[in-house]
Each structure stands twice: as C-alpha cells, then as structure tokens.
Design a protein around this motif. Structure first.
Motif, PDB file in Angstrom:
ATOM      1  N   GLU A 191      38.446  39.132  41.785  1.00 38.99           N
ATOM      2  CA  GLU A 191      39.207  40.360  41.578  1.00 38.99           C
ATOM      3  C   GLU A 191      38.386  41.360  40.762  1.00 38.99           C
ATOM      4  O   GLU A 191      38.366  42.558  41.070  1.00 38.99           O
ATOM      5  CB  GLU A 191      40.531  40.035  40.875  1.00 38.99           C
ATOM      6  CG  GLU A 191      41.403  41.267  40.786  1.00 38.99           C
ATOM      7  CD  GLU A 191      42.881  40.927  40.667  1.00 38.99           C
ATOM      8  OE1 GLU A 191      43.277  39.783  40.984  1.00 38.99           O
ATOM      9  OE2 GLU A 191      43.635  41.817  40.245  1.00 38.99           O
ATOM     10  N   THR A 192      37.677  40.870  39.760  1.00 38.01           N
ATOM     11  CA  THR A 192      36.859  41.755  38.923  1.00 38.01           C
ATOM     12  C   THR A 192      35.733  42.396  39.729  1.00 38.01           C
ATOM     13  O   THR A 192      35.535  43.604  39.689  1.00 38.01           O
ATOM     14  CB  THR A 192      36.245  40.961  37.748  1.00 38.01           C
ATOM     15  OG1 THR A 192      37.309  40.436  36.960  1.00 38.01           O
ATOM     16  CG2 THR A 192      35.343  41.831  36.879  1.00 38.01           C
ATOM     17  N   TYR A 231      28.390  44.605  32.814  1.00 38.28           N
ATOM     18  CA  TYR A 231      28.720  43.620  33.855  1.00 38.28           C
ATOM     19  C   TYR A 231      28.742  42.210  33.269  1.00 38.28           C
ATOM     20  O   TYR A 231      29.667  41.432  33.516  1.00 38.28           O
ATOM     21  CB  TYR A 231      27.660  43.737  34.944  1.00 38.28           C
ATOM     22  CG  TYR A 231      27.907  42.965  36.212  1.00 38.28           C
ATOM     23  CD1 TYR A 231      29.008  43.223  37.019  1.00 38.28           C
ATOM     24  CD2 TYR A 231      26.992  42.001  36.647  1.00 38.28           C
ATOM     25  CE1 TYR A 231      29.196  42.541  38.206  1.00 38.28           C
ATOM     26  CE2 TYR A 231      27.169  41.320  37.841  1.00 38.28           C
ATOM     27  CZ  TYR A 231      28.279  41.587  38.612  1.00 38.28           C
ATOM     28  OH  TYR A 231      28.466  40.918  39.790  1.00 38.28           O
ATOM     29  N   THR A 256      34.358  50.532  39.433  1.00 36.09           N
ATOM     30  CA  THR A 256      33.929  49.847  40.638  1.00 36.09           C
ATOM     31  C   THR A 256      34.522  50.528  41.860  1.00 36.09           C
ATOM     32  O   THR A 256      34.731  49.898  42.881  1.00 36.09           O
ATOM     33  CB  THR A 256      34.372  48.372  40.594  1.00 36.09           C
ATOM     34  OG1 THR A 256      35.711  48.334  40.122  1.00 36.09           O
ATOM     35  CG2 THR A 256      33.496  47.550  39.705  1.00 36.09           C
ATOM     36  N   ALA A 297      37.224  44.549  42.746  1.00 29.41           N
ATOM     37  CA  ALA A 297      38.322  45.479  42.464  1.00 29.41           C
ATOM     38  C   ALA A 297      37.976  46.851  43.005  1.00 29.41           C
ATOM     39  O   ALA A 297      36.824  47.241  43.052  1.00 29.41           O
ATOM     40  CB  ALA A 297      38.562  45.573  40.966  1.00 29.41           C
ATOM     41  N   ILE A 302      35.951  36.756  31.736  1.00 28.16           N
ATOM     42  CA  ILE A 302      36.869  36.190  32.737  1.00 28.16           C
ATOM     43  C   ILE A 302      37.425  34.863  32.241  1.00 28.16           C
ATOM     44  O   ILE A 302      36.680  33.995  31.790  1.00 28.16           O
ATOM     45  CB  ILE A 302      36.136  36.024  34.096  1.00 28.16           C
ATOM     46  CG1 ILE A 302      36.037  37.397  34.758  1.00 28.16           C
ATOM     47  CG2 ILE A 302      36.854  35.022  34.997  1.00 28.16           C
ATOM     48  CD1 ILE A 302      35.026  37.457  35.856  1.00 28.16           C
ATOM     49  N   GLN A 356      31.800  41.754  31.219  1.00 29.10           N
ATOM     50  CA  GLN A 356      32.974  41.604  32.101  1.00 29.10           C
ATOM     51  C   GLN A 356      33.057  40.180  32.642  1.00 29.10           C
ATOM     52  O   GLN A 356      34.123  39.573  32.664  1.00 29.10           O
ATOM     53  CB  GLN A 356      32.849  42.546  33.301  1.00 29.10           C
ATOM     54  CG  GLN A 356      33.486  43.911  33.150  1.00 29.10           C
ATOM     55  CD  GLN A 356      33.409  44.669  34.486  1.00 29.10           C
ATOM     56  OE1 GLN A 356      32.410  44.566  35.197  1.00 29.10           O
ATOM     57  NE2 GLN A 356      34.450  45.424  34.806  1.00 29.10           N
TER      58      GLN A 356
END
Lengths: 192, 192
Positions: free
Chosen positions: B84-85, B63, B94, B88, B70, B66
């Motif tokens: 969006e991440t 996480y 996810t 999603a 971004i 991720q």
C-alpha cells in the motif's frame, strides 16, 4: 533487399534507435543508417513523430507475429517459451540498447497520446497471449484450478515490464529475472 | 519553516519536478518554487545535476524511513502495508505526476552513472525490506515453507517497478495492480 523503401527505412530506424537512443535520434541519423538522403526519408515520412509512430506499428506487427509463433506441447512449455521470447537478451531485436531506447520512448508516453496508445497495444497483446495460455493450462488440468487467470496474467505482464526497467536502469540481469518468473510458473501455477 | 535552506530547496525540487517533469526542469523553476533567487539556489547547488543527485538522496532517506516505519502484527499485514505504501496513489509523494517525472529520470539512468547508482539503492532497500518480511513470515509458519524468499522478493520488486511503468505510460490502474499483488501474497505465499 526485397523490402519496399518505407519498410527499409523502418528497419534502419531500429538500428539507428539502438545506436543513438530516442531523445537524440534525428531523421538524418535514420537516413544515414538507411543509406539514403534525408529528403528521401522525408518523402515517405513527414517528420520524426510520424515516422516513429509508424515504427511502433511495425514493431507491433513483428511482436504480434513473434507471440503468435510461440509453440509447445504443454501450457507450461508455451509460457516458458513466451518468457524466453519477451525477456531474451540477444541480438535478435531485444538487446540492451533497444530496451534502453524503448525506456526513453516509454517515459515520453505520458506526454504523447500516439505513443501511449501504441505502447498500450503492446501491453494488451502480451496480456491476451499470456491469459490464453494460462486458461488453456487450467482447462487441461495442467495448472492449478485455483489460479485466477486474469490475476496471474496481470502479475506476469507487470513483472515483464518491471524486468525491462530493472535491466536497463539498474543493471539487473534479465536472465535472472526470467529464471525467477519461470520458477513462479513452475511452483505457483502448476497443479500439484 | 524550520528546515535549513538546502532542505527547503530539495522540497521545492519535489514540487517543481511534479509540475514540470524532469527533462524541462531548470534551476529557475526550482528557485521559483522555493521562492528564492536563482543565485541563492546556485549558492547551495552548483548545477542541476548536483542538485538532482542530492535530491535523489533526500528522497532515498525519506523512502527508507517510510519502509522502516511499516508495521503490522503479522508478516501478511506488513507486506500488505508495504504494498500500500509503495503503490499508493495519493498526494503524499507518490502521485501520478511524481511517478511520471521519475520514469523520465529512470530512462536517463543508462546515460548517467550517478542517477543509476541512486536508483539501484532504492531497488536494494525495497528488496531487503520485502525479503526480511517474507523470511519472518516463513519462520513463523505464516507463509508456506516451500516459498523461496529471494525468488518471491525478486518477483514482487520487479512487479512494483512494472506497476509504476504501466501506471504512468499505459494508464493502468495502480489500485488494480496493488490488488493483484496483494492477492498474490494471499493465495501464493500464505501457508494453507
């Protein structure tokens, strides 16, 4: 007590739920809390599942009445009062123990259609109440006319749900979350 | 596979969790998913609790990576990419099954200090990432200078948490919730 036995059992379910949580809750715990025999609870409710669905309907009626009773001279006052009601952290039925148990119930919803349908009804009535207040605020020129009532409502309902989770699972302060949401209303919804 | 056996087991835990949910998850399920014997899983992890805490740390590292990855030219782009991440709804980790299981884990947090501490760490890293983007947006004059970064961040983090719950427990569309939050950013954070 003036209540009928079934209502007394539902009131006892509330207390038993706060004390034991949802996963471990048994008809025996509820009977003990109601000061009744297990057999007499079974007389009114076949099993835990039936009792619990009735219990959610009882809570729903109470919640709907609470939301309907919210009053205030302005939309801003009514929205602040609503946030105080739904995010209050006291002994009137919205304390940490109750929310902890309700998060367990919520986590069961994907596996239980009856629970999911009832939780969706709570979500719907909160949504409708908030949107009505925001629409009224816009109509009266109290809230910014560029606010989209549905978007603002969806955001607030979603944040209320998240506030419960973050309070219960991550020890975040519900008072701070309420202050944050009230501040959103003050700075982002009110007309200049 | 190039991964070491412990990592392979954690990857299998992810798939087993999506398939079985958290309450019913056993070491045997995880072993089956990893194509290993139960004994070989126990060689790396003493019990379900130990494995699961390691699993949350593995998820946390993923996480964090991720969120760190971004990117975007503007703060607005980065915030939209972040939403969006985290919201999603796809197969990259996810999906609905995973969030359903994670809601069960979240409901256990009040009863389990190790789980609660790990979930709070997810909350913290999301908070820090969003606040950094909003502060940067304000510094560059992209976001309204009257926005309080901490308040706006708290609101967004709380809404993300609520979006998961409402998706999993009440069948609300995560896409719609993401659109609502993006619209909040567009209309309430951006400078005029």
């Amino acid at each position: 007590m003036d209540d009928d036995p079934a209502t007394e059992i539902l009131e006892a379910t509330y207390r038993a739920l706060c004390r034991h949580g949802y996963a471990d809750l048994t008809i025996k715990d509820i009977a003990a809390e109601a000061d009744r025999s297990t057999a007499s609870v079974h007389y009114y409710f076949d099993d835990k599942q039936t009792l619990f669905v009735e219990f959610l309907e009882y809570l729903y009626d109470r919640y709907t009445a609470q939301l309907a009773a919210i009053d205030g001279d302005t939309a801003r006052d009514r929205l602040a009062a609503l946030l105080e009601t739904v995010l209050a952290d006291d002994e009137t039925g919205t304390g940490l123990e109750f929310r902890t148990a309700m998060l367990e119930v919520t986590a069961q919803a994907p596996y239980d259609d009856a629970i999911r349908a009832r939780l969706a009804a709570f979500d719907d009535v909160l949504f409708d109440r908030i949107r009505a207040i925001i629409e009224d605020g816009i109509d009266r020129g109290e809230f910014d006319a560029t606010v989209d009532p549905t978007v603002a409502t969806e955001f607030l309902v979603t944040a209320v749900s998240g506030a419960y989770t973050r309070q219960v699972a991550m020890d975040r302060s519900p008072e701070q979350l309420r202050a944050t949401m009230t501040r959103y209303v003050e700075t982002r919804l009110l007309a200049e």
